[in-house]
Design an enzyme around this catalytic site. Structure first.
Site, mmCIF file in Angstrom:
data_model
loop_
_atom_site.group_PDB
_atom_site.id
_atom_site.type_symbol
_atom_site.label_atom_id
_atom_site.label_comp_id
_atom_site.label_asym_id
_atom_site.label_seq_id
_atom_site.Cartn_x
_atom_site.Cartn_y
_atom_site.Cartn_z
ATOM 1 N N HIS A 126 1.801 -4.419 -2.838
ATOM 2 C CA HIS A 126 1.144 -5.719 -2.638
ATOM 3 C C HIS A 126 -0.312 -5.699 -3.093
ATOM 4 O O HIS A 126 -0.909 -6.742 -3.288
ATOM 5 C CB HIS A 126 1.312 -6.217 -1.190
ATOM 6 C CG HIS A 126 0.416 -5.618 -0.171
ATOM 7 N ND1 HIS A 126 0.794 -4.598 0.673
ATOM 8 C CD2 HIS A 126 -0.852 -5.908 0.182
ATOM 9 C CE1 HIS A 126 -0.188 -4.297 1.488
ATOM 10 N NE2 HIS A 126 -1.211 -5.077 1.215
ATOM 11 N N ASP A 167 6.414 -0.067 -0.235
ATOM 12 C CA ASP A 167 5.210 -0.796 -0.665
ATOM 13 C C ASP A 167 4.223 0.096 -1.427
ATOM 14 O O ASP A 167 3.176 0.462 -0.909
ATOM 15 C CB ASP A 167 4.550 -1.414 0.581
ATOM 16 C CG ASP A 167 3.588 -2.526 0.214
ATOM 17 O OD1 ASP A 167 3.203 -2.629 -0.968
ATOM 18 O OD2 ASP A 167 3.210 -3.291 1.116
ATOM 19 N N SER A 179 -4.975 -1.334 3.376
ATOM 20 C CA SER A 179 -3.750 -1.246 2.604
ATOM 21 C C SER A 179 -3.956 -0.329 1.425
ATOM 22 O O SER A 179 -4.946 -0.446 0.707
ATOM 23 C CB SER A 179 -3.328 -2.616 2.108
ATOM 24 O OG SER A 179 -2.556 -3.215 3.089
HETATM 25 N N1 ARG Z 1 0.711 -7.633 5.879
HETATM 26 C C1 ARG Z 1 0.268 -6.735 4.864
HETATM 27 C C2 ARG Z 1 -1.275 -6.875 4.681
HETATM 28 O O1 ARG Z 1 -1.900 -7.640 5.331
HETATM 29 C C3 ARG Z 1 1.052 -6.839 3.602
HETATM 30 C C4 ARG Z 1 1.055 -8.159 2.933
HETATM 31 C C5 ARG Z 1 1.810 -8.301 1.648
HETATM 32 N N2 ARG Z 1 3.185 -8.683 1.838
HETATM 33 C C6 ARG Z 1 3.650 -9.944 1.989
HETATM 34 N N3 ARG Z 1 4.923 -10.096 2.242
HETATM 35 N N4 ARG Z 1 2.916 -11.032 1.906
HETATM 36 O O2 ARG Z 1 -1.845 -7.015 3.693
HETATM 37 N N1 ASP Z 2 -1.646 -5.215 5.045
HETATM 38 C C1 ASP Z 2 -3.064 -5.032 5.274
HETATM 39 C C2 ASP Z 2 -3.851 -4.829 3.975
HETATM 40 O O1 ASP Z 2 -3.513 -5.347 2.951
HETATM 41 C C3 ASP Z 2 -3.312 -3.945 6.241
HETATM 42 C C4 ASP Z 2 -3.392 -4.466 7.632
HETATM 43 O O2 ASP Z 2 -3.869 -5.586 7.824
HETATM 44 O O3 ASP Z 2 -3.047 -3.730 8.528
HETATM 45 O O4 ASP Z 2 -4.923 -4.296 3.951
#
Ligand code: ARG
Ligand code: ASP
Length: 716
Positions: free
Chosen positions: A86, A219, A651
């Site tokens: 991502h 990921d 991330s």
């Molecule tokens: N939650 C994770 C972070 O905040 C991954 C986000 C990317 N994935 C998604 N399905 N939008 O960045």
């Molecule tokens: N998914 C998040 C990021 O992109 C990490 C988190 O918020 O825990 O940095």
């Protein structure tokens, strides 16, 4: 008696800071003072200098800021870097088209020649950091001139740090401005895409599984940093060579067990650990719910069109993911804060603070106004913060058409002060972002979103904060005719017309653009906001900032001698904890890891996000796991959870074991713990990590790019 109560409350207040060591994002240069002993007690076998040192290569030399908001780490001496799928998503998407759909099918360079350059993408290494509080505060005596002098001092510090070395220096406030730290970076701009799994692996579970445990997302994506022949940063050139980094992470093939020590080393973006009760109340009861409601609507409209058309799915993939990501997090945050009774806890902490203050008239004198001022200022902020949220969600980032209007309008405004050459240069500079905009633009989708979001704006935002005419007439949006008309008349909906005007960007053409109906409407919103909302919002926020600084100072004084961590501000931090599952609710226990079994169980060819690639199913069927299965159960482990305090920006961060070997790549947090930016719950806050062996399995067995493993150092 009173003293006793005060003391008891003090204990309550301090408890979360000292007892649960797992909370905290620590500055690498202060580990020696505050953390290393405890880290070693928890199992860490290395020293503080192994993590951060400026005289010899240390772990910090293998960690980079990836792009604008992620972390990445070096895993070979040829500049190979791993981050999240991502985090590389925009690049993967930018290279994708219907013919070459890398989002859906994945991409693997089979040699360095096949790696893809990414204009605009860079990585930054931290050269050094330093406490420059004294220099930043130098000569500041008069409070009224503080901001000006501070700015001047900071500029000088940065300039001195950048002298003759090509580095980028930035001074950032720490502890709400009670301290200042300097960060010096070396930035590399030739970063090429090496590999990415298909979205059905790299984004497996999509937005349904996002922010959730148990999780099975692969990921990760691979990039390579290129440098000039001397290893120095250079713009993209086919003559550049892979960077030989000072340090890269060896990769552990051993896997993880419950209670193993873990450390996350990366760039957490922002937290707000020391907010007062009023702020927390506003976030969980007003601001988060408002923003969630707006995005729920936007996502529904986007999803309808994405489901109906494969082309639109590609165009809106990245936009959808980023809209959905915060949307879902805010919902988890609201739940978590409610469950923790966050406001009540904050009120108790404030009581403890008050008791501490009242023990001493000098404290009383310094801090006596803190709580009453918070009360007053947050009340005053209320109407403006609502208008602010709606503006930022709807006008600023709600529609594509206003985004392109913003880009073009900035150009128009600047251009009137430029001579012909400079004006044309500025217009030409927009070319790439305009191309990108139209590549990912589907006008009917945008029109729908425009109509619906603007209706919400008209209805929800106080009329005094809106353009007057709009507020009286927004109901006319209902039929969709107004939207159709204004989009039809606008130059901004036609790439050809827009480029024609920009390729010969005369003042006459700038004026012509100024008369465009979309630009004109956009300006009305901006004007209403900048006149009626922004100045008041900024004024009150600045005052709140000053009170927060004072409150933070008091908290530091109260906690003297104890380790306190500054809020995240996208600077390099260490979080440590251990591998552990958790209990999401009464009667349920989650294990610390997931396996390929879970992916196969979720397989559903009907649903894009769960459509497991055939090749992966074959590998599973034949148990063709090579060296990548876990020795305990013979399965491929996909992800695990640990109790490291992380946030957005972490991330892609390296997750290392007691020996400092890479065991995984951080990519998310669990749903029950998403409030950790504001309040950490050691029972339920977990970071979610890709098991590095799953990544290697995919590179080797799934993609057939095993040649990449030859560069890595595997520890068996
Ligand atoms: N939650 C994770 C972070 O905040 C991954 C986000 C990317 N994935 C998604 N399905 N939008 O960045
Ligand atoms: N998914 C998040 C990021 O992109 C990490 C988190 O918020 O825990 O940095």
């Amino acid at each position: 008696m009173r003293r006793l109560i005060a003391l008891a409350m003090l204990v309550v207040f301090l408890a979360p800071l000292s007892v649960f060591a797992k909370e905290g994002m620590w500055l690498p240069i202060l580990l020696k003072k505050y953390n290393i002993e405890e880290m070693q007690k928890m199992g860490f076998k290395l020293t503080a200098e192994d993590i951060y040192d400026i005289n010899k290569a240390s772990m910090k030399d293998a960690v980079v800021i990836f792009g604008g908001g992620c972390t990445g780490e070096l895993i070979s001496d040829k500049g190979l870097l791993i981050t999240n799928h991502h985090c590389g998503y925009r690049q993967i998407q930018a290279h994708s088209s219907l013919e070459n759909d890398y989002l859906t099918n994945g991409f693997w360079a089979m040699s360095q020649k096949e790696e893809l350059p990414n204009p605009g993408l860079s990585v930054k290494f931290l050269v050094r950091m330093a406490d420059v509080t004294a220099e930043a505060m130098k000569g500041i005596t008069d409070e009224s001139k503080e901001q000006k002098e501070l700015k001047k001092n900071i500029k000088e510090i940065e300039k001195a740090a950048e002298k003759d070395n090509g580095y980028k220096a930035i001074v950032k406030p720490i502890f709400n401005g009670n301290q200042y730290f300097l960060f010096v970076y070396e930035e590399y701009k030739d970063v090429r895409l090496v590999g990415a799994p298909p979205s059905a692996i790299g984004k497996f579970g999509g937005d349904t599984d996002n922010w959730m445990w148990p999780r099975h997302t692969g990921d990760f994506s691979l990039f390579r940093i290129y440098a000039d022949k001397d290893g120095k940063p250079a713009e993209y050139s086919p003559n550049n060579v892979p960077l030989k980094p000072k340090k890269f992470f060896p990769i552990s093939m051993k896997g993880v067990k419950t209670n193993d020590f873990t450390m996350v080393f990366g760039y957490p973006g922002s937290t707000a650990r020391y907010l007062p009760s009023q702020a927390v109340d506003r976030i969980m009861n007003v601001s988060d719910p408002d923003k969630v409601a707006i995005r729920t609507l936007k996502l529904r409209l986007m999803n309808e069109d994405m489901e109906a058309d494969r082309g639109v799915r590609i165009q809106y993939a990245a936009k959808n993911a980023s809209t959905s990501n915060a949307w879902k997090k805010w919902q988890g945050e609201i739940k978590g804060l409610k469950r923790l009774n966050a406001v009540e806890r904050k009120l108790n902490q404030e009581k403890a603070f008050k008791a501490w203050m009242e023990q001493d008239p000098a404290r009383q004198k310094t801090y006596g106004q803190v709580l009453p001022q918070f009360e007053e200022l947050y009340k005053a902020l209320k109407p403006y913060s609502k208008a602010y949220d709606y503006y930022s969600e709807i006008i600023y980032r709600g529609t594509d058409i206003f985004s392109i209007a913003r880009t073009v309008d900035r150009l128009i405004k600047r251009s009137f002060n430029y001579d012909a050459a400079k004006r044309q240069k500025a217009a030409d500079a927009l070319k790439a972002s305009i191309d990108k905009h139209f590549k990912d633009y589907n006008q009917p989708t945008d029109e729908k979103i425009f109509t619906e979001l603007l209706k919400v704006y008209g209805k929800e935002v106080d009329c005094i904060f809106q353009p007057e005419y709009f507020c009286k007439n927004y109901a006319k949006l209902e039929s969709g005719k107004f939207t159709k008309k204004i989009y039809r008349k606008s130059i901004l909906t036609s790439k050809t017309k827009l480029n024609a005007l920009l390729s010969n960007f005369t003042p006459a053409n700038a004026k012509k653009l100024e008369k465009d109906p979309i630009i004109r409407l956009y300006r009305e919103f901006v004007d209403a906001f900048t006149v009626k909302v922004w100045p008041n919002h900024a004024k009150i926020s600045t005052k709140i900032g000053a009170v927060q600084k004072l409150y933070m100072k008091a908290l530091m004084e109260m906690n003297k001698g104890k380790a306190l961590y500054p809020d995240a501000n996208f600077t390099l931090r260490v979080a440590y904890g251990k591998v552990e599952g958790y209990q999401p609710k009464d009667g349920v226990t989650y294990k610390h890891f997931t396996t390929l079994d879970g992916i196969i169980a979720k397989d559903n060819p009907e649903i894009y996000d769960y459509n497991v690639p055939q090749r992966l199913k074959e590998l599973y069927k034949n148990k063709d796991y090579g060296q990548y299965a876990d020795s305990s159960d013979g399965k491929v482990h996909t992800c695990f959870v640990a109790s490291n305090h992380t946030t957005g920006g972490n991330s892609g961060s390296p997750v290392v074991n007691a020996e400092g070997h890479l065991i995984g790549v951080n990519f998310d947090r669990c749903w029950e713990g998403t409030m950790s930016d504001i309040m950490f719950d050691p029972e339920r806050c977990r970071n979610i990590v890709l098991d590095i062996r799953y990544a290697l399995f995919l590179i080797d067995k799934f993609a057939g790019a095993g040649y990449l493993l030859d560069e890595m150092q595997l520890v068996k």
